[in-house]
Scaffold this motif. Structure first.
Motif, PDB file in Angstrom:
ATOM      1  N   LEU A  19       0.832  -1.201   0.000  1.00  0.00           N
ATOM      2  CA  LEU A  19       0.000   0.000   0.000  1.00  0.00           C
ATOM      3  C   LEU A  19       0.870   1.256   0.000  1.00  0.00           C
ATOM      4  N   THR A  22       2.215   1.768  -3.481  1.00  0.00           N
ATOM      5  CA  THR A  22       1.149   2.256  -4.359  1.00  0.00           C
ATOM      6  C   THR A  22       0.863   3.726  -4.108  1.00  0.00           C
ATOM      7  N   ARG A  25       3.601   5.892  -5.591  1.00  0.00           N
ATOM      8  CA  ARG A  25       3.462   6.003  -7.050  1.00  0.00           C
ATOM      9  C   ARG A  25       2.341   6.970  -7.427  1.00  0.00           C
ATOM     10  N   LEU A  26       1.226   6.873  -6.737  1.00  0.00           N
ATOM     11  CA  LEU A  26       0.116   7.793  -7.008  1.00  0.00           C
ATOM     12  C   LEU A  26       0.501   9.227  -6.687  1.00  0.00           C
TER      13      LEU A  26
END
Length: 73
Positions: A19, A22, A25-26
């Motif tokens: 998580l 992720t 990256r976002l």
């Protein structure tokens, strides 16, 4: 069947790590600076196209002539 608490803890840590990756990256993709840089690069590449460049020059000349013509009427 009951699972081992250590196994559950390991799975939680792996899910947390995935998580975090992720979210990082976002965060990079949604960065305002990155979005502005991408928009600038896109605009530059579009304006470097001779078809677009000459069309804009032509429009500028026509608008300039219309303004000059309107001033001297």
């Amino acid at each position: 069947m009951a699972r081992d608490p250590e196994t559950i803890q390991r799975e939680i840590e792996q899910a947390r790590d995935a998580l975090a990756v992720t979210l990082d990256r976002l965060g990079e993709k949604a960065s305002p600076k990155r979005l502005v840089d991408n928009a600038k690069a896109s605009a530059r590449s579009t304006l470097d196209d001779p078809k677009v460049r000459y069309a804009l020059i032509g429009v500028g000349v026509v608008v300039g002539l219309l303004v000059v013509r309107g001033l001297f009427r």
